[in-house]
Motif scaffolding. Structure first.
Motif, PDB file in Angstrom:
ATOM      1  N   UNK A  16       4.713   5.359  -8.860  1.00 39.42           N
ATOM      2  CA  UNK A  16       3.415   5.449  -8.167  1.00 39.42           C
ATOM      3  C   UNK A  16       3.022   4.030  -7.766  1.00 39.42           C
ATOM      4  N   UNK A  17       3.294   3.655  -6.552  1.00 39.51           N
ATOM      5  CA  UNK A  17       3.159   2.260  -6.135  1.00 39.51           C
ATOM      6  C   UNK A  17       1.726   1.761  -6.182  1.00 39.51           C
ATOM      7  N   UNK A  18       0.766   2.666  -6.134  1.00 40.08           N
ATOM      8  CA  UNK A  18      -0.632   2.231  -6.124  1.00 40.08           C
ATOM      9  C   UNK A  18      -1.275   2.182  -7.487  1.00 40.08           C
ATOM     10  N   UNK A  19      -0.554   2.524  -8.562  1.00 36.59           N
ATOM     11  CA  UNK A  19      -1.135   2.527  -9.906  1.00 36.59           C
ATOM     12  C   UNK A  19      -1.031   1.153 -10.556  1.00 36.59           C
ATOM     13  N   UNK A  20      -2.031   0.828 -11.385  1.00 35.70           N
ATOM     14  CA  UNK A  20      -1.992  -0.426 -12.134  1.00 35.70           C
ATOM     15  C   UNK A  20      -2.755  -0.249 -13.440  1.00 35.70           C
ATOM     16  N   UNK A  21      -2.657  -1.237 -14.300  1.00 41.18           N
ATOM     17  CA  UNK A  21      -3.328  -1.188 -15.599  1.00 41.18           C
ATOM     18  C   UNK A  21      -2.383  -0.727 -16.692  1.00 41.18           C
ATOM     19  N   UNK A  22      -2.747  -1.029 -17.913  1.00 42.65           N
ATOM     20  CA  UNK A  22      -1.917  -0.746 -19.069  1.00 42.65           C
ATOM     21  C   UNK A  22      -1.470   0.716 -19.081  1.00 42.65           C
ATOM     22  N   UNK A  23      -0.160   0.962 -19.247  1.00 44.22           N
ATOM     23  CA  UNK A  23       0.937   0.064 -19.643  1.00 44.22           C
ATOM     24  C   UNK A  23       1.667  -0.600 -18.456  1.00 44.22           C
TER      25      UNK A  23
END
Length: 650
Positions: A637-644
């Protein structure tokens, strides 16, 4: 009446009255007398160790006249406490009531040296250990019943000093360590129930000294080593359960060792006089129930097994037994249940099994048994359950005579080499059929419309075949259906009918697996009507597209939901966070867009999550359980960020 008769009658009347008065005075005296100091201390210490008693019985323990307290009995002659009876199950009105005591078992109970019976069963919150010196202080004890609690520790060696003990019931606790060899000294013992604990080590050989034993139950522990070689010494044993342990070695031959039980005399025309003719039976000829399943037993089943003439239930499942199934099993005319599945038995199914006229259940799946299937099994007119799955019997077709068995209600023929279309004569079993498993065969063609006549069926498994039809509309007649597994076929069309079963019969289905087919529609029905009972739903590897239904959150009981490998393109519905029972959620390989809702943090039971290879964007909500999953959960998912994953750009 003569004077002498009158005097005798009068004297007899006076004697009876004196005895009655004396007995009444004894009872009054017993009630008035204080409890023996040791008994009183033992009981008061027991009460003091209990923090809560929902039955209210301990509230009566006031004063010092302990013989009138609830659950306490005393000997009429000595006045000493001889019975402590406080089980968790009590009768309230006409119905049983479950009570509990929270606290620990005081070792002071051993002060009551005249105790014959201790019953503190099913109090559920009772902790502590059996007092180490119990065998030295309670010589009169006949019954020790402590099952269904939270007791722990080891079984003390001194237990062997209880020479009058007839019943020892310690099951369903947390006892651990090895069983003491002193158990073999309990020569009066008739019933020993130690199951569902954490005992380890070997079964002591000394246990074979308990020749008066009727029931021996050690199942669900961590016992290792061999079954004692001389277990056959327990000639009066009616029940032997050693299942669910890690026992190894062979089944001792002493279990079915032949013994001469009488001598008859045979007179023949060819011989002068008479010659002795011995009659024989198995040494454990009283044995009715034998359960050795789920161990690591190996070797062959003794050929003399058929001499255990009283056997009614035999379970040897899930071991490593090998060789042929003994022909002698056909002599067990009282046998009602025979479970041999999950072993390495080879050769053919003995035709002698057809003589077991009382047989209700025969499961011999997951072995290496070969064709042919003996026609003699058609004589089993009382048979209700038949499991032949995963053998080398290569049926090709389902035998028509098998479906003519009048009592047969559960048929398991998975992996039996069945080919072609589902035969119409399968309808013969329609009136009573409850379970049908034809999975992992070579079935082709359609799911017949007459399946709708199987109105008693609760489990239908046609998975891993090559069926090509749609789901027939008549399936909505199956109001008893609980398990539907038709995954890994070539089925097409809609799945509407499956969810119509839920709506029509108020949610009977709990397990649904339609994965790995070619279904295209019907997913929008999820959550409509009464579907709250669904616990497992797998629709993966199909051709569903469009939105994930917003009503999906109505699946309150679902613990596993798999919609992966489809063409779903909507956002994640916030309502899915209402499925609080979810432990497994798989949505990978779709085209799901948008953010992961913060409300997903409410899925506290979630242990497995996969949303990889979608079009999700934004920050992954921070917190348990979402932050604890590995990177692979969110990858692709190229637009996801944040832990982990990598930190989000500010």
């Amino acid at each position: 009446m003569g004077s002498s008769s009158y005097l005798v009658s009068r004297a007899l009347w006076v004697y009876v009255m004196l005895v009655s008065v004396s007995a009444a005075e004894s009872r009054i005296l017993l009630d008035k007398e204080e409890c023996h100091l040791d008994d009183l201390k033992g009981l008061k210490d027991f009460k003091a160790s209990i923090k809560s008693d929902t039955s209210g019985r301990l509230e009566t323990w006031t004063g010092e006249r302990c013989c009138i307290w609830d659950g306490v009995s005393c000997d009429n002659k000595t006045g000493r406490v001889n019975k402590l009876y406080l089980p968790g199950f009590i009768t309230s009105g006409d119905a049983p009531d479950q009570t509990y005591m929270e606290g620990w078992l005081s070792p002071s109970i051993t002060l009551m040296v005249s105790l014959e019976v201790i019953d503190l069963s099913a109090l559920s919150h009772l902790t502590g250990q059996i007092p180490p010196q119990i065998g030295f202080h309670l010589p009169k004890l006949r019954e020790l019943t402590l099952f269904g609690n939270r007791l722990s520790g080891s079984l003390p060696e001194s237990i062997g000093k209880l020479s009058n003990l007839e019943g020892l019931y310690l099951h369903e606790n947390s006892f651990s360590r090895s069983l003491p060899s002193s158990l073999g000294s309990l020569k009066s013992l008739r019933r020993l129930y130690l199951h569902t604990n954490q005992f380890s080590g070997a079964i002591p050989e000394s246990i074979t000294n308990l020749t008066n034993m009727l029931s021996l139950d050690l199942h669900q522990n961590s016992l290792t080593g061999n079954i004692p070689a001389d277990i056959g010494n327990l000639q009066f044993l009616e029940e032997l359960d050693l299942s669910n342990n890690s026992l190894s070695g062979t089944i001792p031959s002493s279990i079915c060792k032949l013994t001469f039980i009488s001598t008859m005399y045979l007179n023949t025309n060819n011989l002068e006089g008479e010659i002795p003719f011995p009659t024989i039976a198995g040494q454990m000829s009283a044995l009715k129930f034998l359960r050795l399943q789920n161990n690591r037993l190996s070797g062959r089943l003794p050929s003399a097994f058929g001499f255990l003439t009283s056997l009614q239930r035999v379970s040897l499942s899930n071991n490593q037994l090998e060789g042929p199934i003994p022909y002698s099993l056909g002599t067990l005319r009282s046998l009602s249940e025979l479970y041999l599945d999950g072993n390495n038995f080879s050769g053919q199914i003995p035709s002698s099994l057809g003589h077991l006229s009382q047989l209700l259940a025969l499961t011999i799946s997951n072995n290496m048994l070969q064709e042919p299937l003996p026609h003699e099994l058609s004589l089993l007119l009382n048979l209700q359950i038949l499991d032949l799955s995963f053998n080398d019997i290569n049926l090709s077709v389902i035998p028509e005579w098998l479906l003519g068995l009048p009592s047969l209600s559960q048929i398991y023929l998975a992996g039996c080499g069945i080919r072609g279309e589902i035969p119409d004569y399968l309808q013969k079993a329609s009136s009573s059929l409850q379970v049908l498993d034809l999975s992992e065969n070579h079935l082709t063609g359609e799911i017949p419309t007459w399946f709708g006549n199987l109105t008693q069926i609760w489990s239908l498994n046609l998975s891993r075949n090559s069926l090509t039809s749609t789901i027939p509309k008549t399936i909505t007649n199956l109001g008893s259906l609980t398990v539907l597994d038709i995954h890994s076929n070539k089925l097409t069309g809609t799945i509407n009918e499956v969810f119509h079963i839920q709506s029509r019969f108020e949610g009977s289905l709990t397990y649904i697996d339609l994965s790995d087919n070619r279904f295209t529609s019907g997913i929008e029905q999820i959550g409509r009507g009464s579907q709250t009972g669904i616990q497992y739903l797998n629709l993966s590897h199909n051709h569903f597209n469009g939105r994930i239904p917003t009503l999906i959150g109505k699946l309150k009981s679902v613990d596993s939901l798999d919609l992966s490998y489809n063409e779903l393109s909507s956002q994640l519905p916030i309502s899915l966070a209402n499925a609080h029972s979810l432990e497994r959620l798989k949505l990978q390989k779709n085209q799901i867009t948008g953010n992961i809702p913060n409300q997903f943090l409410n899925l506290r039971r979630l242990k497995e999550l996969d949303v990889s290879d979608n079009l999700l964007v934004g920050r992954i909500p921070l917190g348990k359980p979402l932050s604890d999953f590995p990177r692979s959960t969110y990858s692709g998912n190229k637009g996801l960020c944040g832990k982990p994953l990598d930190p989000c750009m500010s």
